[in-house]
Design a protein around this motif. Sequence first.
Motif, PDB file in Angstrom:
ATOM      1  N   ASP A 186      -8.612 -40.514  69.984  1.00 48.69           N
ATOM      2  CA  ASP A 186      -9.279 -40.239  71.261  1.00 48.69           C
ATOM      3  C   ASP A 186      -8.466 -39.266  72.117  1.00 48.69           C
ATOM      4  O   ASP A 186      -9.031 -38.367  72.756  1.00 48.69           O
ATOM      5  CB  ASP A 186      -9.521 -41.539  72.023  1.00 48.69           C
ATOM      6  N   VAL A 187      -7.158 -39.445  72.147  1.00 47.38           N
ATOM      7  CA  VAL A 187      -6.312 -38.541  72.927  1.00 47.38           C
ATOM      8  C   VAL A 187      -6.299 -37.144  72.301  1.00 47.38           C
ATOM      9  O   VAL A 187      -6.324 -36.126  73.011  1.00 47.38           O
ATOM     10  CB  VAL A 187      -4.880 -39.098  73.069  1.00 47.38           C
ATOM     11  N   ALA A 188      -6.283 -37.083  70.982  1.00 51.77           N
ATOM     12  CA  ALA A 188      -6.301 -35.788  70.300  1.00 51.77           C
ATOM     13  C   ALA A 188      -7.595 -35.034  70.595  1.00 51.77           C
ATOM     14  O   ALA A 188      -7.580 -33.810  70.840  1.00 51.77           O
ATOM     15  CB  ALA A 188      -6.128 -35.976  68.797  1.00 51.77           C
ATOM     16  N   VAL A 189      -8.711 -35.732  70.579  1.00 50.78           N
ATOM     17  CA  VAL A 189      -9.998 -35.100  70.862  1.00 50.78           C
ATOM     18  C   VAL A 189     -10.053 -34.625  72.313  1.00 50.78           C
ATOM     19  O   VAL A 189     -10.569 -33.535  72.607  1.00 50.78           O
ATOM     20  CB  VAL A 189     -11.144 -36.079  70.548  1.00 50.78           C
ATOM     21  N   LYS A 190      -9.512 -35.416  73.226  1.00 53.42           N
ATOM     22  CA  LYS A 190      -9.458 -35.001  74.629  1.00 53.42           C
ATOM     23  C   LYS A 190      -8.604 -33.748  74.775  1.00 53.42           C
ATOM     24  O   LYS A 190      -8.941 -32.828  75.544  1.00 53.42           O
ATOM     25  CB  LYS A 190      -8.885 -36.142  75.474  1.00 53.42           C
ATOM     26  N   THR A 191      -7.514 -33.669  74.048  1.00 50.04           N
ATOM     27  CA  THR A 191      -6.655 -32.485  74.071  1.00 50.04           C
ATOM     28  C   THR A 191      -7.439 -31.253  73.631  1.00 50.04           C
ATOM     29  O   THR A 191      -7.392 -30.203  74.279  1.00 50.04           O
ATOM     30  CB  THR A 191      -5.442 -32.691  73.144  1.00 50.04           C
ATOM     31  N   LEU A 192      -8.160 -31.390  72.527  1.00 47.51           N
ATOM     32  CA  LEU A 192      -8.948 -30.272  72.020  1.00 47.51           C
ATOM     33  C   LEU A 192     -10.036 -29.876  73.008  1.00 47.51           C
ATOM     34  O   LEU A 192     -10.254 -28.685  73.272  1.00 47.51           O
ATOM     35  CB  LEU A 192      -9.560 -30.650  70.673  1.00 47.51           C
ATOM     36  N   GLN A 193     -10.718 -30.850  73.575  1.00 49.78           N
ATOM     37  CA  GLN A 193     -11.782 -30.569  74.538  1.00 49.78           C
ATOM     38  C   GLN A 193     -11.260 -29.737  75.709  1.00 49.78           C
ATOM     39  O   GLN A 193     -11.886 -28.747  76.113  1.00 49.78           O
ATOM     40  CB  GLN A 193     -12.370 -31.884  75.067  1.00 49.78           C
ATOM     41  N   ASP A 194     -10.126 -30.119  76.255  1.00 47.44           N
ATOM     42  CA  ASP A 194      -9.621 -29.429  77.440  1.00 47.44           C
ATOM     43  C   ASP A 194      -9.040 -28.055  77.124  1.00 47.44           C
ATOM     44  O   ASP A 194      -8.850 -27.230  78.018  1.00 47.44           O
ATOM     45  CB  ASP A 194      -8.581 -30.297  78.143  1.00 47.44           C
ATOM     46  N   CYS A 195      -8.753 -27.793  75.831  1.00 49.47           N
ATOM     47  CA  CYS A 195      -8.282 -26.469  75.418  1.00 49.47           C
ATOM     48  C   CYS A 195      -9.420 -25.547  75.001  1.00 49.47           C
ATOM     49  O   CYS A 195      -9.195 -24.351  74.801  1.00 49.47           O
ATOM     50  CB  CYS A 195      -7.279 -26.596  74.270  1.00 49.47           C
ATOM     51  N   GLU A 196     -10.627 -26.085  74.848  1.00 44.63           N
ATOM     52  CA  GLU A 196     -11.771 -25.249  74.488  1.00 44.63           C
ATOM     53  C   GLU A 196     -12.408 -24.731  75.774  1.00 44.63           C
ATOM     54  O   GLU A 196     -13.109 -25.461  76.481  1.00 44.63           O
ATOM     55  CB  GLU A 196     -12.782 -26.029  73.649  1.00 44.63           C
ATOM     56  N   GLN A 197     -12.152 -23.481  76.073  1.00 46.62           N
ATOM     57  CA  GLN A 197     -12.677 -22.859  77.274  1.00 46.62           C
ATOM     58  C   GLN A 197     -13.473 -21.614  76.875  1.00 46.62           C
ATOM     59  O   GLN A 197     -14.279 -21.683  75.967  1.00 46.62           O
ATOM     60  CB  GLN A 197     -11.527 -22.546  78.234  1.00 46.62           C
ATOM     61  N   ASP A 198     -13.264 -20.497  77.521  1.00 44.23           N
ATOM     62  CA  ASP A 198     -13.942 -19.263  77.120  1.00 44.23           C
ATOM     63  C   ASP A 198     -13.449 -18.805  75.754  1.00 44.23           C
ATOM     64  O   ASP A 198     -14.155 -18.110  75.018  1.00 44.23           O
ATOM     65  CB  ASP A 198     -13.697 -18.172  78.172  1.00 44.23           C
ATOM     66  N   VAL A 199     -12.232 -19.191  75.423  1.00 47.92           N
ATOM     67  CA  VAL A 199     -11.665 -19.050  74.088  1.00 47.92           C
ATOM     68  C   VAL A 199     -10.958 -20.367  73.784  1.00 47.92           C
ATOM     69  O   VAL A 199     -10.868 -21.248  74.635  1.00 47.92           O
ATOM     70  CB  VAL A 199     -10.660 -17.875  73.998  1.00 47.92           C
TER      71      VAL A 199
END
Length: 509
Positions: A186-199
């Motif tokens: 869950d923490v790993a997925v949250k990390t990925l989510q917050d790093c997915e922006q315009d790039v």
Amino acid sequence: MNRVFLKKANDHKRELLHQVCRPVRTVTFQKDETAFQGLRVQAVDNFSWPIILKPHESVILDFGDHCVGYLHFSMRTLDHIADAPLKFRFSFGEFPLEIEKNPADYQGGLGSGWLQNEERTYTFLPYTTQLERRYAFRYLKIERLEDNTPFAVAFSDMYCDCVSAVTPKTLPSVSIPDNTLRRIYDVAVKTLQDCEQDVFEDGPKRDRRLWMGDLKLQAITDFVTFKNVDLFKRCMYLFAAYPCADGRISCCLFPDSPPHNDPWKLTDYALFFGCSLYDYTQAFNDEEFLNDLYPIAFEQLKITSSFWNEKTNTLDAEFFIDWCPDLDRSVAALGVYSYALTRIGALAKRLQKEEDMAFVAAEQARVKDALMSHYDADRKLFVTPQGQISWHSQIWAVLSGLLPQADAVALLARIKDDATPFTIRTPYMMHCYIDALFAVGEKQAAMAQVVAFWGDIVEKGFDCFPEIFNPQNDFESPYGAPEINSACHAWSCTPAYWIHRYYNEGDAV
């Protein structure tokens, strides 16, 4: 700049998604030697709106989770006209130390502008506004700074407009029977989510750039979680549109100012362009995309080959490998090159590029001879020309794919008993180690390492996974100042990939 690829990158651009996140409590930070970095978060009783501040008062708000976005709020005075301008300092933090450290004392190696604080003056109240800068934070400290204004100010309607390219609502259902691995996932997925922006950003707090090394790890994790293919293709086309002058893929791009590449060249990151193309091709059947970018991927092999030093059996080029002071990267670089040859060679075979396949075979033979020339038969470890033994050399020797499996298993076991100071320093290199363990069939040991490393981070109270983590030193920083570290960093998200693979692709036993 390649305008065709730039257009294709922009064709895959999508609007960001928005979600409102509000403060859930007020807190203080208490000194506690048992807490991460010696600071424990303590809740303050009776939290309610509005938040009222008099001159030289302050408050710390806890938003309850990691936020990436823009702060909105309203202000008004209580029973008094605002007859003088009001001055505030806003300090944002992903972790308490970031707020507790005085910005005036900062002595890190990166620009102090990355510190998440700013001062604002407001002349007329009531007033509704937002801060223009996008912040990455969980905690917000607000301080009133002006003198001789004998009235209180009330903050209300405060929220963060959180932005991301993805939403957890699209995640597939994943059965994870182990509770610790569930929390890590869950923490790993949250990390990925917050790093997915315009790039695919390396971290939403600081660099906010598109780095090829981070993208490689984000992509394989995204392919089994959010499946945001448009964003991946946008990033790859951007790299193809902005190569370095010598044809190498740039190690990173600045996507917003306007897009341009960094002149810093890292050959492992250039090679990873083709490796990511291979990973995507394995996950999705997209021949048009493969044909678009394969020539660029293969060109990275030809460029790397040109750096060969026959006298030392090494590559005369700069490689990143890991944040590790005084690391001799020469043997690890050979492993990276072999790793890339294997994957880009598989693409050549898929496309029936006979001449390219012959080049790959010849290079693999040369790399194997070179790699084995650095093997110390007495110590049974790979040693660099400088006489250095590192975890990095052994891990990339395994990932080269050039060693018999039994020898590779023994090598990974042997380095654990060596007292070398050149060890794993980042979640990025920890991913490589786990990749090596999986590659030789040591899947139980790999998952035990996931639990030991990322589980410790979860126990320390992180909402996302950080850029750097040393279990023996909470204050370690590649930049000489822990407050500038990123507590949400792309290269740390891969536990979600490993856990998904372990439980859903027949690897669990």
